[in-house]
Design a protein around this motif. Structure first.
Motif, PDB file in Angstrom:
ATOM      1  N   GLU A   8      25.018 141.698  72.397  1.00 36.02           N
ATOM      2  CA  GLU A   8      24.346 140.413  72.158  1.00 36.02           C
ATOM      3  C   GLU A   8      23.015 140.362  72.904  1.00 36.02           C
ATOM      4  O   GLU A   8      22.015 139.892  72.369  1.00 36.02           O
ATOM      5  CB  GLU A   8      25.251 139.252  72.594  1.00 36.02           C
ATOM      6  CG  GLU A   8      26.377 138.988  71.609  1.00 36.02           C
ATOM      7  CD  GLU A   8      27.380 137.937  72.081  1.00 36.02           C
ATOM      8  OE1 GLU A   8      28.347 137.701  71.368  1.00 36.02           O
ATOM      9  OE2 GLU A   8      27.174 137.380  73.191  1.00 36.02           O
ATOM     10  N   THR A   9      23.009 140.865  74.136  1.00 38.75           N
ATOM     11  CA  THR A   9      21.771 140.881  74.933  1.00 38.75           C
ATOM     12  C   THR A   9      20.724 141.778  74.268  1.00 38.75           C
ATOM     13  O   THR A   9      19.559 141.405  74.150  1.00 38.75           O
ATOM     14  CB  THR A   9      22.065 141.384  76.369  1.00 38.75           C
ATOM     15  OG1 THR A   9      23.163 140.635  76.868  1.00 38.75           O
ATOM     16  CG2 THR A   9      20.876 141.236  77.282  1.00 38.75           C
ATOM     17  N   LYS A  12      19.296 139.900  71.362  1.00 36.46           N
ATOM     18  CA  LYS A  12      18.403 138.808  71.764  1.00 36.46           C
ATOM     19  C   LYS A  12      17.071 139.348  72.264  1.00 36.46           C
ATOM     20  O   LYS A  12      16.023 138.770  72.020  1.00 36.46           O
ATOM     21  CB  LYS A  12      19.077 137.953  72.848  1.00 36.46           C
ATOM     22  CG  LYS A  12      19.992 136.907  72.233  1.00 36.46           C
ATOM     23  CD  LYS A  12      20.800 136.174  73.267  1.00 36.46           C
ATOM     24  CE  LYS A  12      21.989 135.502  72.589  1.00 36.46           C
ATOM     25  NZ  LYS A  12      23.076 135.247  73.511  1.00 36.46           N
ATOM     26  N   GLN A  13      17.137 140.479  72.983  1.00 41.03           N
ATOM     27  CA  GLN A  13      15.895 141.051  73.532  1.00 41.03           C
ATOM     28  C   GLN A  13      15.210 142.002  72.544  1.00 41.03           C
ATOM     29  O   GLN A  13      14.238 142.663  72.897  1.00 41.03           O
ATOM     30  CB  GLN A  13      16.211 141.769  74.845  1.00 41.03           C
ATOM     31  CG  GLN A  13      16.661 140.808  75.921  1.00 41.03           C
ATOM     32  CD  GLN A  13      17.104 141.509  77.191  1.00 41.03           C
ATOM     33  OE1 GLN A  13      17.241 142.724  77.227  1.00 41.03           O
ATOM     34  NE2 GLN A  13      17.325 140.732  78.233  1.00 41.03           N
ATOM     35  N   LYS A  14      15.740 142.070  71.364  1.00 45.39           N
ATOM     36  CA  LYS A  14      15.208 142.934  70.298  1.00 45.39           C
ATOM     37  C   LYS A  14      15.175 144.415  70.690  1.00 45.39           C
ATOM     38  O   LYS A  14      14.287 145.147  70.260  1.00 45.39           O
ATOM     39  CB  LYS A  14      13.818 142.472  69.877  1.00 45.39           C
ATOM     40  CG  LYS A  14      13.813 141.082  69.244  1.00 45.39           C
ATOM     41  CD  LYS A  14      12.491 140.822  68.595  1.00 45.39           C
ATOM     42  CE  LYS A  14      12.493 139.463  67.915  1.00 45.39           C
ATOM     43  NZ  LYS A  14      11.258 139.171  67.242  1.00 45.39           N
ATOM     44  N   TYR A  57      24.388 140.930  62.824  1.00 46.11           N
ATOM     45  CA  TYR A  57      23.126 140.254  63.159  1.00 46.11           C
ATOM     46  C   TYR A  57      23.184 138.786  62.718  1.00 46.11           C
ATOM     47  O   TYR A  57      22.895 137.874  63.493  1.00 46.11           O
ATOM     48  CB  TYR A  57      21.966 140.976  62.458  1.00 46.11           C
ATOM     49  CG  TYR A  57      20.635 140.268  62.570  1.00 46.11           C
ATOM     50  CD1 TYR A  57      19.784 140.526  63.644  1.00 46.11           C
ATOM     51  CD2 TYR A  57      20.218 139.342  61.612  1.00 46.11           C
ATOM     52  CE1 TYR A  57      18.570 139.871  63.758  1.00 46.11           C
ATOM     53  CE2 TYR A  57      19.012 138.681  61.724  1.00 46.11           C
ATOM     54  CZ  TYR A  57      18.190 138.955  62.800  1.00 46.11           C
ATOM     55  OH  TYR A  57      16.992 138.297  62.919  1.00 46.11           O
ATOM     56  N   ILE A  60      25.612 136.597  64.829  1.00 50.61           N
ATOM     57  CA  ILE A  60      25.100 136.278  66.174  1.00 50.61           C
ATOM     58  C   ILE A  60      23.955 135.275  66.072  1.00 50.61           C
ATOM     59  O   ILE A  60      23.871 134.328  66.852  1.00 50.61           O
ATOM     60  CB  ILE A  60      24.618 137.558  66.905  1.00 50.61           C
ATOM     61  CG1 ILE A  60      25.734 138.576  67.026  1.00 50.61           C
ATOM     62  CG2 ILE A  60      24.013 137.210  68.268  1.00 50.61           C
ATOM     63  CD1 ILE A  60      26.721 138.360  68.132  1.00 50.61           C
ATOM     64  N   LYS A  61      23.092 135.467  65.091  1.00 50.97           N
ATOM     65  CA  LYS A  61      21.940 134.574  64.960  1.00 50.97           C
ATOM     66  C   LYS A  61      22.357 133.162  64.560  1.00 50.97           C
ATOM     67  O   LYS A  61      21.826 132.177  65.051  1.00 50.97           O
ATOM     68  CB  LYS A  61      20.954 135.124  63.914  1.00 50.97           C
ATOM     69  CG  LYS A  61      20.162 136.300  64.411  1.00 50.97           C
ATOM     70  CD  LYS A  61      19.078 135.847  65.367  1.00 50.97           C
ATOM     71  CE  LYS A  61      18.462 137.035  66.079  1.00 50.97           C
ATOM     72  NZ  LYS A  61      17.515 136.644  67.115  1.00 50.97           N
ATOM     73  N   HIS A  64      25.622 132.315  67.276  1.00 49.41           N
ATOM     74  CA  HIS A  64      25.428 132.734  68.672  1.00 49.41           C
ATOM     75  C   HIS A  64      26.649 133.438  69.248  1.00 49.41           C
ATOM     76  O   HIS A  64      26.755 133.654  70.440  1.00 49.41           O
ATOM     77  CB  HIS A  64      25.035 131.556  69.573  1.00 49.41           C
ATOM     78  CG  HIS A  64      23.844 130.840  69.057  1.00 49.41           C
ATOM     79  ND1 HIS A  64      22.578 131.365  69.143  1.00 49.41           N
ATOM     80  CD2 HIS A  64      23.719 129.667  68.412  1.00 49.41           C
ATOM     81  CE1 HIS A  64      21.731 130.532  68.570  1.00 49.41           C
ATOM     82  NE2 HIS A  64      22.396 129.495  68.114  1.00 49.41           N
TER      83      HIS A  64
ATOM     84  N   LYS B  16      11.732 130.123  69.880  1.00 44.29           N
ATOM     85  CA  LYS B  16      12.149 131.215  70.770  1.00 44.29           C
ATOM     86  C   LYS B  16      12.952 130.710  71.980  1.00 44.29           C
ATOM     87  O   LYS B  16      13.357 131.498  72.834  1.00 44.29           O
ATOM     88  CB  LYS B  16      10.925 131.984  71.266  1.00 44.29           C
ATOM     89  CG  LYS B  16      10.253 132.795  70.162  1.00 44.29           C
ATOM     90  CD  LYS B  16       8.994 133.444  70.695  1.00 44.29           C
ATOM     91  CE  LYS B  16       8.258 134.183  69.589  1.00 44.29           C
ATOM     92  NZ  LYS B  16       6.947 134.689  70.060  1.00 44.29           N
ATOM     93  N   GLU B  52      12.194 137.717  61.288  1.00 44.87           N
ATOM     94  CA  GLU B  52      12.950 138.382  62.351  1.00 44.87           C
ATOM     95  C   GLU B  52      14.024 139.294  61.747  1.00 44.87           C
ATOM     96  O   GLU B  52      14.228 140.406  62.195  1.00 44.87           O
ATOM     97  CB  GLU B  52      13.596 137.335  63.257  1.00 44.87           C
ATOM     98  CG  GLU B  52      13.800 137.835  64.667  1.00 44.87           C
ATOM     99  CD  GLU B  52      14.243 136.736  65.610  1.00 44.87           C
ATOM    100  OE1 GLU B  52      13.783 136.727  66.743  1.00 44.87           O
ATOM    101  OE2 GLU B  52      15.054 135.872  65.197  1.00 44.87           O
TER     102      GLU B  52
END
Lengths: 180, 275
Positions: A8-9, A12-14, A57, A60-61, A64, B16, B52
């Motif tokens: 997940e991290t 989030k951090q791509k 993806y 999670i998006k 969350h 964001k 995205e």
């Protein structure tokens, strides 16, 4: 052991490549074994596993969370298999009924929700692709990359007013295309 | 920078999740009071989510292409082939196909004989799993009493000794009571929880629900163990919860490796009993 929180991290951090490396290294073999057991081959597994990654993806998006705390490879393997069944059903190929009904039951409720997001995404994709390349680039620079009109104009070697027109028109066209 | 550009910057920061508490409150108030601004936010949000995801999909595509060029997928397939060659599925399938009638007859004869010889004492897979006593390691108490163990200050070691001794002697009622006392002090010891569940299962069938409740909790935790999965599946079967057993075991089956056979047997048993 693959940890859901770490994935997940990364998302989030791509850190996409880091995420893919971990998931493919840990889980692809498991999915392939499962798929081969149900008549799928390597290419089928690659395609369906890729879809399972997108499913991950989206979940999670949108939510969350994946709704699970363990057995992350189980999630990828099950989702890969479910995507495979979906393809088979779409092509009217009968699936074997050796206990797979439970699997379908377990994933189908999530799948309906997924399809709603998917439809919306594909609609947006079609609307954006209907625009010219110049419009697409301008909208992306402004709404996604957060660049200012002046900066975009300089990069595109166009006037600021031309950029403003592209932004206004582009947005309007997408809204109309999306039925708003 | 004009008003629209300022809007765009703050909207992007909102998307964001970069706005501070105060900024966020002001932003949300503005959205509530200004429908045009709210529409602008909605559009930007959807467009951003779209871009995205496109970015993610493109990265995934590139990654797959690179892996393909590296020969990653073929290597995995070869590894699986090598492993399965030890127990070739096709050969096994064809043997099974030819041997089915014979095997069925042999099983039937075997069952009749077993029934005649053992009567009601013949155990099914689930009951076998429950009946197999999982021995407690010699160091179990020492580990909890010694330094370095996270729960050492809270576990009443003397009571734990009583619990382990009673469990070893087959006095499961006494063991369960003592394990329960230990858990009141150290709620996170998964080993003690497991042995408490096991004691309930070995004590008498009427205590199965208590064991199920503990095992369900354990099965939710990270790094759950095979013993938990097998015992929970077996406990469901004992209580006649066959659908639940099948659903639970099927989920776990995907991750199972060396204990796959036991899982398979449990699923088969639950299905047979369901019918």
């Amino acid at each position: 052991m693959l940890k859901i929180k770490e994935l997940e991290t990364d998302l989030k951090q791509k850190n996409y490549n880091h995420l893919f490396e971990k998931v493919y290294d840990h889980c692809f073999a498991k999915a392939l074994v499962l798929m081969r057991g149900k008549g799928g081959n390597l290419t089928d597994t690659k395609d369906c596993f890729q879809e399972a990654m997108i499913d991950f993806y989206v979940k999670i998006k949108q939510k969350h969370t994946l709704g699970i705390t363990k057995n992350i490879c189980g999630f990828f393997a099950r989702t890969t298999l479910f995507k495979w069944y979906k393809h088979l059903r779409a092509n009217k190929v009968k699936t074997t009924s050796n206990g797979d009904d439970e699997l379908i039951h377990l994933t189908e409720s999530n799948e309906k929700e997924w399809e709603v997001f998917e439809e919306r995404f594909r609609q947006m994709e079609a609307c954006v692709e209907a625009l010219t390349k110049t419009y697409q680039e301008t909208l992306k620079a402004y709404y996604f990359e957060g660049k200012q009109v002046k900066e975009i104009a300089k990069e595109a070697q166009a006037s600021e007013s031309a950029i403003k027109v592209r932004l206004f028109d582009g947005r309007k066209k997408i809204k109309t295309c999306m039925g708003r | 920078m004009n008003q629209q550009e300022e809007n765009n910057i703050i909207i992007l920061r909102y998307i964001k999740g970069e706005l501070g508490d105060e900024e966020l409150r002001t932003f949300e108030q503005r959205m509530a009071n200004d429908p045009e601004f709210a529409k602008e936010v909605a559009f930007a949000k959807e467009y951003h989510a779209f871009q995205e995801r496109k970015e993610f999909e493109e990265a995934l595509k590139t990654f797959n292409q690179e892996k393909k060029e590296e020969g990653f997928f073929e290597k995995i397939e070869q590894q699986i082939d090598q492993e399965t060659q030890k127990t070739p599925t096709k050969a096994r399938k064809s043997i099974t196909k030819w041997l089915y009638p014979l095997a069925a007859a042999a099983i039937l004869i075997g069952l009749v004989l077993a029934w005649l010889l053992l009567g009601q004492t013949g155990l099914e897979t689930s009951e076998k799993i429950i009946a197999e006593v999982s021995p407690i390691s010699e160091n179990f108490v020492d580990e909890r009493a010694g330094s370095g163990f996270s729960g050492k200050d809270s576990i009443p070691i003397e009571i734990l000794k009583i619990a382990v001794r009673a469990y070893g002697n087959g006095e499961y009622k006494a063991a369960a009571k003592a394990f329960e006392t230990c858990l009141k002090s150290a709620k996170t010891d998964t080993d003690i929880e497991f042995y408490l569940a096991k004691s309930y299962l070995l004590m008498q069938p009427s205590q199965t629900d208590k064991a199920i409740s503990i095992l369900e909790n354990l099965s939710q935790g990270e790094g759950q163990e095979e013993r938990t999965i097998l015992h929970l599946g077996a406990a469901y079967i004992r209580r006649g919860k066959y659908d639940k057993a099948i659903q639970f075991l099927k989920q776990e089956q995907i991750n199972a490796t060396d204990y796959l056979k036991k899982l398979d047997n449990l699923i088969k048993e639950a299905k047979q009993k369901k019918q």
